[in-house]
Design a protein around this motif. Structure first.
Motif, PDB file in Angstrom:
ATOM      1  N   THR A 201       0.656  -1.309   0.020  1.00  0.00           N
ATOM      2  CA  THR A 201       0.199   0.052  -0.028  1.00  0.00           C
ATOM      3  C   THR A 201       0.775   1.266   0.041  1.00  0.00           C
ATOM      4  O   THR A 201       1.819   1.306   0.907  1.00  0.00           O
ATOM      5  N   SER A 211     -16.115   6.669   1.943  1.00  0.00           N
ATOM      6  CA  SER A 211     -15.321   6.350   0.734  1.00  0.00           C
ATOM      7  C   SER A 211     -13.797   6.415   1.357  1.00  0.00           C
ATOM      8  O   SER A 211     -13.350   7.472   0.873  1.00  0.00           O
ATOM      9  N   SER A 213     -10.377   4.541  -0.125  1.00  0.00           N
ATOM     10  CA  SER A 213      -9.643   3.631  -1.192  1.00  0.00           C
ATOM     11  C   SER A 213      -8.029   3.586  -0.846  1.00  0.00           C
ATOM     12  O   SER A 213      -7.450   4.363  -0.344  1.00  0.00           O
ATOM     13  N   GLU A 215      -4.215   2.741  -2.915  1.00  0.00           N
ATOM     14  CA  GLU A 215      -3.462   2.776  -3.911  1.00  0.00           C
ATOM     15  C   GLU A 215      -2.245   1.849  -3.559  1.00  0.00           C
ATOM     16  O   GLU A 215      -1.668   2.227  -2.662  1.00  0.00           O
ATOM     17  N   THR A 221      -5.609  -0.639  -7.513  1.00  0.00           N
ATOM     18  CA  THR A 221      -6.262   0.175  -6.495  1.00  0.00           C
ATOM     19  C   THR A 221      -7.497  -0.566  -5.638  1.00  0.00           C
ATOM     20  O   THR A 221      -7.818  -1.785  -6.205  1.00  0.00           O
ATOM     21  N   VAL A 222      -7.919  -0.229  -4.583  1.00  0.00           N
ATOM     22  CA  VAL A 222      -8.828  -1.023  -3.794  1.00  0.00           C
ATOM     23  C   VAL A 222     -10.000   0.136  -3.471  1.00  0.00           C
ATOM     24  O   VAL A 222      -9.491   0.934  -2.781  1.00  0.00           O
ATOM     25  N   ASP A 223     -11.126  -0.124  -3.657  1.00  0.00           N
ATOM     26  CA  ASP A 223     -12.243   0.396  -2.987  1.00  0.00           C
ATOM     27  C   ASP A 223     -12.660  -0.260  -1.501  1.00  0.00           C
ATOM     28  O   ASP A 223     -12.919  -1.264  -1.769  1.00  0.00           O
ATOM     29  N   TRP A 224     -12.461   0.577  -0.637  1.00  0.00           N
ATOM     30  CA  TRP A 224     -12.399  -0.117   0.648  1.00  0.00           C
ATOM     31  C   TRP A 224     -13.855   0.080   1.293  1.00  0.00           C
ATOM     32  O   TRP A 224     -14.563  -0.616   2.181  1.00  0.00           O
ATOM     33  N   HIS A 249      -7.937  -3.603 -10.290  1.00  0.00           N
ATOM     34  CA  HIS A 249      -9.045  -3.170  -9.307  1.00  0.00           C
ATOM     35  C   HIS A 249      -9.542  -3.982  -8.559  1.00  0.00           C
ATOM     36  O   HIS A 249     -10.183  -4.992  -9.118  1.00  0.00           O
ATOM     37  N   ASP A 251     -12.950  -4.245  -5.261  1.00  0.00           N
ATOM     38  CA  ASP A 251     -13.791  -3.394  -4.599  1.00  0.00           C
ATOM     39  C   ASP A 251     -14.331  -4.496  -3.536  1.00  0.00           C
ATOM     40  O   ASP A 251     -14.939  -5.477  -3.935  1.00  0.00           O
ATOM     41  N   SER A 253     -15.904  -2.805  -0.951  1.00  0.00           N
ATOM     42  CA  SER A 253     -16.659  -1.973   0.121  1.00  0.00           C
ATOM     43  C   SER A 253     -17.960  -2.495   0.486  1.00  0.00           C
ATOM     44  O   SER A 253     -18.498  -2.197   1.613  1.00  0.00           O
TER      45      SER A 253
END
Length: 263
Positions: A201, A211, A213, A215, A221-224, A249, A251, A253
């Motif tokens: 990370t 929101s 995220s 990098e 990338t990760v949407d957490w 990518h 996700d 979330s």
């Protein structure tokens, strides 16, 4: 009719049976008590003199352990232990407070007397989980959200915190929660990351409270999402990365409905 027996005649001569004699316990005489009291006082006075007045149990050395970034010399100087003072009189609580006050990098410290002449300072340093870039330097933030040090060079494998609120929800989150709360949410996320992901990370980006995220290295990338259900999201992300190792990518979330994509 038979006359009295020999035993009966002897009993009549000796009279009725007497009760057994009870030995009397003699109490110590007053002189003995005085001697005992004098000895007790002398022993007590001698013990006090050995601890406080003699040269036998004085503080002569201070040792440290547990330092990683700090040096033993820095710790000893900050402690400012009273060398030459009776070891029994050293205020260990004051030493602990002084160290935490002068060296914020110290998370915990245990001051232990090491008889007959020493003090041992057992230090636990704070570890950074996030960095805040400020004026070309880096502020280290630990797992409790405490900003404890500013360094010239960024430590390796510690992600940077980036606050990038969007126009609507991000601005509203910033007004409602403030920068400090959003930073603590980012710290919470960083603490929940799987070890392999944490090493990769580079940035933890906060657009709003819900929101967040990541990098990663290699442009991934990760949407957490929010900081909630962190352990579940960590397990889901680990499984997702194994199932799609070439994805760019991820996700998580909504951890019950994860997704991955090429970019």
């Amino acid at each position: 009719m038979a006359g009295p027996t020999t035993a009966e005649r002897q009993q009549k001569k000796s009279g009725p049976a007497r009760p057994p004699r009870v030995r009397r316990v003699r109490l110590p005489r007053s002189r003995t008590l005085i001697v005992i009291l004098v000895l007790v006082v002398l022993l007590g006075a001698g013990g006090v003199w050995v601890l406080y007045g003699s040269q036998w149990l004085r503080l002569e050395r201070v040792q440290t352990s547990g330092t990683r970034v700090l040096t033993p010399r820095e710790v000893r100087e900050a402690a400012d232990a009273p060398l030459g003072a009776p070891l029994i009189s050293v205020d260990t609580a004051a030493l602990e407070d002084r160290l935490r006050s002068k060296l914020p990098r110290i998370d915990a410290v245990d001051v232990v007397r090491s008889w007959p002449h020493g003090i041992r300072l057992e230090v636990t340093e704070r570890k950074p989980v996030l960095l805040i870039e400020k004026g070309g330097k880096f502020v280290e933030v630990d797992a409790k959200g405490v900003r404890f040090a500013t360094v010239e060079q960024a430590p390796k494998a510690v992600p940077r915190f980036e606050l990038a609120p969007d126009r609507e929800s991000g601005a509203a989150s910033l007004r409602r929660f403030g920068t400090g709360r959003l930073l603590r949410e980012a710290v919470r996320v960083a603490g929940d990351l799987p070890e392999a992901v944490a090493r990769d990370t580079r940035n933890v980006k906060v657009r709003s409270f819900d929101s967040i995220s990541l990098e990663l290295s290699g442009g991934r990338t990760v949407d957490w999402g929010s900081g909630e259900e962190g352990h579940t999201k960590a397990r889901t992300l680990t499984a997702l990365m194994k199932a799609a190792p070439k994805a760019g990518h991820f996700d998580v979330s909504v951890p019950t409905a994860p997704a991955s994509a090429a970019s």
